[in-house]
Design an enzyme around this catalytic site. Structure first.
Site, PDB file in Angstrom:
ATOM      1  N   THR A  17       0.782  -1.094   0.117  1.00  0.00           N
ATOM      2  CA  THR A  17      -0.098   0.028  -0.065  1.00  0.00           C
ATOM      3  C   THR A  17       0.793   1.286   0.220  1.00  0.00           C
ATOM      4  OG1 THR A  17      -1.764   0.998   1.176  1.00  0.00           O
ATOM      5  CG2 THR A  17      -0.114   0.087   2.486  1.00  0.00           C
ATOM      6  N   CYS A  30       5.859 -18.221  12.676  1.00  0.00           N
ATOM      7  CA  CYS A  30       5.739 -17.513  11.433  1.00  0.00           C
ATOM      8  C   CYS A  30       6.537 -16.154  11.363  1.00  0.00           C
ATOM      9  CB  CYS A  30       4.244 -17.004  11.375  1.00  0.00           C
ATOM     10  SG  CYS A  30       3.079 -18.499  11.037  1.00  0.00           S
ATOM     11  N   HIS A  47       3.267 -12.574   5.898  1.00  0.00           N
ATOM     12  CA  HIS A  47       2.968 -13.299   6.848  1.00  0.00           C
ATOM     13  C   HIS A  47       3.165 -14.919   6.494  1.00  0.00           C
ATOM     14  CE1 HIS A  47       0.934 -14.223  10.909  1.00  0.00           C
ATOM     15  NE2 HIS A  47       1.532 -15.364  10.595  1.00  0.00           N
TER      16      HIS A  47
END
Length: 153
Positions: A17, A30, A47
């Protein structure tokens, strides 16, 4: 005063963005890579859950190789230059097993490091490993990241 949009990033997803956004995520084993180009003011974050394999450039967004490839290419399509992109890496805890052979978090962080170096992207910060999860908040307007270690409950 501009409105800040909030976005919760879950595993297997990414966002790129140029808007004023706070991207929130929670990480255990993660890993999230936060990318920011200070010249174009375009930011991106992923992620991913597992490292994946080097040949996985057309695959599963839960895999690091594919996720990082898509994130970097999305930044480039938005007009960013590899020379300007800055990276910060978070996550990769090994709270479930002390055995390094199975330490998925360590392997996830290693894939992120390796791929960013291969792309020639500067890694400005990293907070990986250990035995605690992390809450990460990425401010896409400034490129700044707030990170908090989570305690075992």
């Amino acid at each position: 005063m501009s409105d800040v949009k909030m976005y919760n990033l879950i595993n297997g997803n990414f966002i790129v963005t140029s808007g004023n956004t706070e991207i929130h995520t929670i990480l255990g084993s993660c890993v999230s890579v936060c990318l920011w180009d200070p010249l174009t003011r375009v930011a991106g974050m992923n992620h991913f859950m597992v490292p994946g394999t080097p040949d996985a450039i057309n695959g599963n967004p839960n895999q690091g190789y594919f996720s990082i490839h898509v994130l970097v290419n999305s930044m480039l399509k938005r007009g960013c230059s590899i020379l300007n992109i800055e990276a910060k890496i978070f996550g990769g805890s090994n709270s479930l097993t002390p055995n390094i052979q199975y330490a998925i978090g360590t392997r996830n962080a290693a894939v992120a490091d390796m791929l960013l170096v291969q792309y020639g992207i500067k890694i400005l910060a990293r907070h990986t490993g250990g035995h605690h999860g992390r809450k990460v908040i990425f401010n896409t307007a400034t490129g700044k990241v707030k990170m908090k270690l989570l305690s075992n409950v």
